[in-house]
Write a protein that holds these residues in place. Structure first.
Motif, mmCIF file in Angstrom:
data_model
loop_
_atom_site.group_PDB
_atom_site.id
_atom_site.type_symbol
_atom_site.label_atom_id
_atom_site.label_comp_id
_atom_site.label_asym_id
_atom_site.label_seq_id
_atom_site.Cartn_x
_atom_site.Cartn_y
_atom_site.Cartn_z
ATOM 1 N N THR A 178 0.816 -1.226 0.000
ATOM 2 C CA THR A 178 0.000 0.000 0.000
ATOM 3 C C THR A 178 0.845 1.269 0.000
ATOM 4 O O THR A 178 0.362 2.347 0.373
ATOM 5 C CB THR A 178 -0.907 0.018 1.237
ATOM 6 O OG1 THR A 178 -0.092 -0.048 2.423
ATOM 7 C CG2 THR A 178 -1.870 -1.165 1.222
ATOM 8 N N LEU B 204 -13.831 9.487 4.154
ATOM 9 C CA LEU B 204 -12.442 9.311 4.555
ATOM 10 C C LEU B 204 -12.301 8.220 5.619
ATOM 11 O O LEU B 204 -11.353 7.424 5.598
ATOM 12 C CB LEU B 204 -11.876 10.627 5.078
ATOM 13 C CG LEU B 204 -11.674 11.734 4.029
ATOM 14 C CD1 LEU B 204 -11.209 13.016 4.702
ATOM 15 C CD2 LEU B 204 -10.677 11.292 2.970
ATOM 16 N N ILE B 205 -13.245 8.194 6.545
ATOM 17 C CA ILE B 205 -13.214 7.130 7.560
ATOM 18 C C ILE B 205 -13.379 5.766 6.892
ATOM 19 O O ILE B 205 -12.719 4.770 7.247
ATOM 20 C CB ILE B 205 -14.317 7.374 8.612
ATOM 21 C CG1 ILE B 205 -14.009 8.647 9.404
ATOM 22 C CG2 ILE B 205 -14.442 6.172 9.538
ATOM 23 C CD1 ILE B 205 -15.119 9.034 10.374
ATOM 24 N N VAL C 213 -8.351 0.258 4.228
ATOM 25 C CA VAL C 213 -6.914 -0.021 4.295
ATOM 26 C C VAL C 213 -6.593 -0.894 5.496
ATOM 27 O O VAL C 213 -5.797 -1.855 5.407
ATOM 28 C CB VAL C 213 -6.126 1.305 4.353
ATOM 29 C CG1 VAL C 213 -4.638 1.037 4.587
ATOM 30 C CG2 VAL C 213 -6.332 2.102 3.075
ATOM 31 N N VAL C 214 -7.209 -0.595 6.639
ATOM 32 C CA VAL C 214 -6.893 -1.350 7.855
ATOM 33 C C VAL C 214 -7.300 -2.808 7.714
ATOM 34 O O VAL C 214 -6.548 -3.737 8.075
ATOM 35 C CB VAL C 214 -7.570 -0.694 9.071
ATOM 36 C CG1 VAL C 214 -7.439 -1.597 10.301
ATOM 37 C CG2 VAL C 214 -6.965 0.681 9.338
ATOM 38 N N VAL D 297 -10.109 4.676 5.374
ATOM 39 C CA VAL D 297 -9.177 4.179 6.390
ATOM 40 C C VAL D 297 -9.529 2.748 6.775
ATOM 41 O O VAL D 297 -8.648 1.870 6.927
ATOM 42 C CB VAL D 297 -9.187 5.104 7.616
ATOM 43 C CG1 VAL D 297 -8.375 4.491 8.753
ATOM 44 C CG2 VAL D 297 -8.640 6.471 7.252
ATOM 45 N N VAL E 135 -0.519 5.217 0.428
ATOM 46 C CA VAL E 135 -0.059 6.110 1.498
ATOM 47 C C VAL E 135 0.536 7.383 0.907
ATOM 48 O O VAL E 135 0.286 8.495 1.392
ATOM 49 C CB VAL E 135 0.961 5.380 2.388
ATOM 50 C CG1 VAL E 135 1.566 6.356 3.394
ATOM 51 C CG2 VAL E 135 0.313 4.215 3.102
#
Length: 437
Positions: free
Chosen positions: A54, A123-124, A130-131, A127, A58
């Protein structure tokens, strides 16, 4: 500044146009950078596990977020100090606080936070993708979130359409205590004294200009006696001349000198308190002889003891009809319960009125309201000589004015309205009558 001195709320269309201009750039930066970042994710297998690289997400996602945060900080600071943004300038609108001045950083932040709540939710979601490594389902997760964010932002921006107080506030304005005005159709409150600016621009009832007549109007100009008529009556002059003996006859070939004339100040210029001069004697024979001997008399000379009409130039003449200024009427209001009040310059009316910034010296007029139909600070009243300016302070139940001819007009919240004597102002379930003492 526009020629119209009234405040004009910004329409939903202009609000939406300004928001699109302001946020199209940062939104496009976020979408493009995150799209590039997600596209650059690589997947490898190691020991039966799938490993995602990733680094591109990033990198490009960080660039997009950084650009957006810097842009948002600059835009917030500009709007907080001036009420201007690129979109506001293009559409001709300004955002202000409740008093019509620059909204401040706090108000702008709350408005932006509520409007961009959907973007923050997206945006949350990014995230979380990705997590938990939901990269295969990223498009199906983030796509709908972006659509919801766009729909929510548009809905909030045009929410003033459903405002019952004259379409003055949207949902984000209510939360941030802000207003938005159209400065092309009306005036800019930030540069013209805030919400109370119209009081400074209210026309004054100036008295008509009257002509001022000279105190010596109609006085005749002094006459000049020709040299050929030495026996004529002496001319009127401002000052007497000392007697001078007739010159002696000179031998032929010599020039006969003219007599020397000395000036004596008129009696009207004597210092106050000096005794009045005695009656002036008739012109002496020597004076007449001096005039006849020279064969001339200068303009402005007169026999000793005679006065001139200009000697009274310092006396003020009283004109008819100017005994003194007309008395100024005092404005008073009478509540529907019979109580009577004389108005100060600035008055706050309500159930328990409290002045905001700049109103610490306002007269506070508390009105009993068992039914709680009146807001805490319901009205702001400002006297202006011939009448009052009344502003509804965004009350819950609104206000209205009934003119002497019986016409009832609701008051738009936050917009000053001029009320002349003889009218009634309704606020909640209460009413007061405006009169003159």
């Amino acid at each position: 500044m526009a020629g119209n001195l009234q405040l004009v709320p910004a329409t939903a269309g202009k609000r939406l146009g300004a928001a699109v201009v302001d946020w199209l750039f940062p939104l496009a930066v976020l979408v493009v950078t995150f799209a590039i970042g997600f596209a650059g994710i690589t997947r490898t297998r190691s020991g039966g596990f799938i490993i995602y690289d990733t680094a591109s997400l990033v990198l490009f996602g960080g660039i997009g977020l950084g650009i957006t945060l810097v842009y948002s900080a600059v835009l917030t600071g500009l709007e907080a100090r001036t009420g201007k943004t690129p979109g506001n300038l293009l559409m001709g609108i300004r955002s202000t606080d409740n008093d019509g001045y620059a909204p401040g950083a706090g108000g702008v932040f709350v408005r932006g936070l509520l409007t961009g709540a959907g973007v923050l939710l997206t945006l949350i979601g990014a995230v979380l993708v990705v997590v938990f490594k939901w990269f295969d389902a990223a498009f199906f997760i983030l796509g709908p979130l972006l659509l919801v964010a766009a729909f929510w932002a548009v809905l909030v921006v045009v929410s003033n359409t459903w405002d019952k107080g004259g379409r003055l506030r949207g949902w984000h304005d209510d939360a941030a205590k802000t207003l938005v005005f159209d400065v092309k159709a009306g005036r800019d409150p930030i540069t013209t004294g805030g919400i109370q600016g119209p009081y400074s621009f209210a026309p004054l009832d100036l008295p008509p200009v009257q002509q001022v007549l000279s105190p010596v109007a109609g006085a005749r100009a002094p006459q000049v006696i020709a040299p050929q008529t030495p026996a004529a009556a002496p001319a009127v002059a401002p000052a007497p001349v000392q007697p001078h003996p007739a010159p002696a006859i000179q031998p032929a070939g010599r020039t006969v000198p003219a007599p020397t004339v000395s000036y004596t100040s008129p009696a009207s210029f004597a210092p106050p308190g000096s005794p009045a001069p005695d009656a002036a004697p008739a012109p002496s024979a020597a004076w007449r002889a001096g005039q006849q001997g020279t064969g001339q008399q200068f303009a402005g000379q007169q026999p000793p003891g005679q006065t001139h009409v200009d000697d009274d130039v310092e006396r003020t003449q009283v004109r008819p009809g100017t005994a003194g200024p007309a008395p100024v009427a005092v404005l008073r209001i009478r509540l529907d319960d019979g109580r009577d009040f004389q108005l100060d310059r600035s008055v706050l009316v309500g159930r328990n009125p409290v002045g905001s910034a700049g109103e610490q010296h306002a007269q506070l007029l508390a009105v009993d309201d068992p039914g709680r139909s009146i807001s805490k600070t319901h009205l702001h009243v400002l006297t202006d000589g011939a009448g009052i300016w009344v502003t509804d302070r965004n009350s819950t139940n609104g206000s209205a004015v009934t003119t002497p001819d019986g016409l009832r007009t609701p008051l738009a919240a936050g917009v000053p309205t001029f009320v002349s004597p003889g009218s009634s102002v309704h606020f909640g379930d209460r009413t007061f009558y405006l009169g003159q003492a």
